[in-house]
Design a protein around this motif. Sequence first.
Motif, mmCIF file in Angstrom:
data_model
loop_
_atom_site.group_PDB
_atom_site.id
_atom_site.type_symbol
_atom_site.label_atom_id
_atom_site.label_comp_id
_atom_site.label_asym_id
_atom_site.label_seq_id
_atom_site.Cartn_x
_atom_site.Cartn_y
_atom_site.Cartn_z
ATOM 1 N N VAL A 177 -1.503 -12.907 -1.116
ATOM 2 C CA VAL A 177 -0.867 -12.665 0.189
ATOM 3 C C VAL A 177 -0.688 -11.171 0.409
ATOM 4 O O VAL A 177 -0.985 -10.636 1.493
ATOM 5 N N PHE A 178 -0.213 -10.478 -0.614
ATOM 6 C CA PHE A 178 0.018 -9.037 -0.516
ATOM 7 C C PHE A 178 -1.291 -8.309 -0.211
ATOM 8 O O PHE A 178 -1.341 -7.416 0.650
ATOM 9 N N LYS B 62 -4.952 -6.044 6.263
ATOM 10 C CA LYS B 62 -4.615 -6.032 7.693
ATOM 11 C C LYS B 62 -4.030 -4.689 8.100
ATOM 12 O O LYS B 62 -4.358 -4.140 9.161
ATOM 13 N N LEU B 63 -3.147 -4.151 7.250
ATOM 14 C CA LEU B 63 -2.537 -2.850 7.556
ATOM 15 C C LEU B 63 -3.602 -1.770 7.656
ATOM 16 O O LEU B 63 -3.607 -0.968 8.603
ATOM 17 N N ARG C 244 6.139 -1.497 9.278
ATOM 18 C CA ARG C 244 7.294 -2.398 9.228
ATOM 19 C C ARG C 244 6.834 -3.846 9.083
ATOM 20 O O ARG C 244 7.376 -4.602 8.260
ATOM 21 N N ASP C 245 5.843 -4.239 9.864
ATOM 22 C CA ASP C 245 5.341 -5.615 9.798
ATOM 23 C C ASP C 245 4.773 -5.925 8.415
ATOM 24 O O ASP C 245 4.985 -7.023 7.881
ATOM 25 N N PHE C 246 4.052 -4.966 7.849
ATOM 26 C CA PHE C 246 3.473 -5.157 6.519
ATOM 27 C C PHE C 246 4.567 -5.381 5.469
ATOM 28 O O PHE C 246 4.498 -6.325 4.665
ATOM 29 N N LEU D 38 -4.523 4.971 0.667
ATOM 30 C CA LEU D 38 -5.329 3.849 1.152
ATOM 31 C C LEU D 38 -6.601 4.335 1.850
ATOM 32 O O LEU D 38 -7.411 3.519 2.293
ATOM 33 N N MET D 39 -6.764 5.651 1.937
ATOM 34 C CA MET D 39 -7.887 6.219 2.682
ATOM 35 C C MET D 39 -9.236 5.775 2.111
ATOM 36 O O MET D 39 -10.185 5.496 2.851
#
Length: 658
Positions: free
Chosen positions: A28-29, A35-36, A54-56, A204-205
């Motif tokens: 899930v993570f 998605k983020l 925030r949603d993440f 994350l780049m």
Amino acid sequence: MNFQSKTIKLKVNPLYFNLPVNRADINVFKAELIKLIQKINPNESEEYNKNNIRDFLKTTLYSNYNLNTSDRIDLAIYSKDHYNPSVSVIIEVKSPSNQNEMVLLDNFHRKAFYELVLYYLREKFINNNHSVQSLVITNAYEWFVFDSRDFERVFARNSELVNQFKSWSQGLFDNERTSHFYNEIIPKFIQKSLDTLEFVHFSLMQYKHNLGKLTDEFCFEIFKLLSPEHLTRAPFANDSNSLNKEFYNELLYILGLEEQNVNGRFIINRLSPNKRLAGTILENTIEMINQLDKLNSLPNLEQFGLDRDSQLFSVALELVITWLNRILFLKLLEGQLVHYHNDDPKFKFLSIDNIADFDELQELFFQVLAIPEQERDTNIANKYGHIPYLNSSLFDITDLERNVLFINQLKDRYKIPVHPHSVLADEIGRKVQGEKPTLQYLFEFLDAYNFSSVGKDKIQDKSKSLINAAVLGLIFEKINGYQDGSFFTPGFITMYIARKSISRIIVHKFNEKYDWNCNDLDDIYNNIITNRNKDKIKEYNNIVDDIKICDPAVGSGHFLVSCLNELIACKSDLGILADDNYRLLEIKATVENDELVLIDNQGNLFEYNYNNPDSNRIQKTIFKQKAQIIENCLFGVDINPKSVLITRLRLWIELLKN
């Protein structure tokens, strides 16, 4: 100021970092992290990217937390204190396109960092909030995570900076705008400061155009870093302050007990008549005491209660607690043996396949664990040859057993319904229902939890909740205090008292011995570092070993356990933790969450390997150090005799770890 990058592994509590995570949670993570990354848009506003962050966080790790703004703070994670929620994590968000204000690995002289310091100081000195645990700067691609304890040391304890901040906040400077703080106060402080500020960075780049490179190992580390257990310091499975209520409630059910709130005190009682089950261990015990008419043969019967029912309950419960202490101790032993022998199933001796009834459990108690291997009967040695002799009075026959009842006198034929909220489940995850023989139910219930130290794999398909010595200590104390209500001292309190008092007395003893004028352990270390031959190391150890500690209201021995850990950690801090030949150990011993943690030179948790001579030397040394301290340095007194027994058990468990 020196900014120093640290790996996630070195900054996250090692006890928590090494706890396994369910594969389902990691999946899930990972999906939400993808998605983020896909949603990050440099052309959008800071607000757009902040909402995605925030949603993440809300979807993955903080579904039960309040994530919102706070005054000028872009995003705050609030504490879960229902009465006084306060900012626990400060997150400064920048747009990916805002390169002028975002910090870089080699340049923290940017507005994002200045804002983070300002918001921290405001929380600390204006809002009187001492609950900030972590601070984060991110533009969604790049993440910089700071520990508030480092901010406390570097910024909050610098009187010059704090005075300037307060004067500026009160309008005592010509310029009251934040630009004055950003341009004049904090940059100058950073430039002249000699302190080191540690941080963790991840990016994350690299996954922006290649999501396939996102590995489970990377997701595991980010999961740990961003989790509430790290960022907000929420309790986790082997935290001595947290009780596993599911384990506790089902254990009480199998025993035939329940916890009741009586005027604010939690009392352990026999189940009410309409709930009692003949198959529970307590009811089975009471039935056999009555059947054999053993109660009246006890001397000093009045000590167990004023009326027959209370006498019967107290005698039966003391027997049940004695048996339970042994069984839980054995479950911890089994967990260690299995862990040390690479999950070899032959070491899982506490099962209905090996111990089919109460007769065989009695045999295990008194003909195996209480007898040295070479003195065991042949048939016993053949069946239990891999189980070590435990030289402790825990497996001596008690007076109550001798005069009233042994566990093998319980009836084996009884069954009890599986608890409606049982942890037991079948192979496809469905809750187990129906009835089970009591002993089988108890063994299967215990086997549904993890009693070893840590799992072999970081990500597990079916990870079990950890039940370790710290969690069991709280359960022992609650059951032990069944009449008066338990008063459990949290681990962070016993740890703090132990650390402050022991370090102070060590400094005093070294000053007294050598006529020094040292102020702390660092001063002692600096004085002895150049003079550490074998004779001196022995002499330094003798000074620490001469300390005597007494707890006059020992309870379950929690404070003495904290002192045991702290004495070993102090020896490590002084660089005198050594084996029988006074050869220094090449490990660092420290205390985290009231647990003794051993770290090797690579920053990894020490993993005992009995086939490795160096590992054996370390394990043997820690065992002997603990045994020496327990036997010679730690003393406990309590008005309740059972407390002393529980304290012994807690200290035996500490030995069992090594």
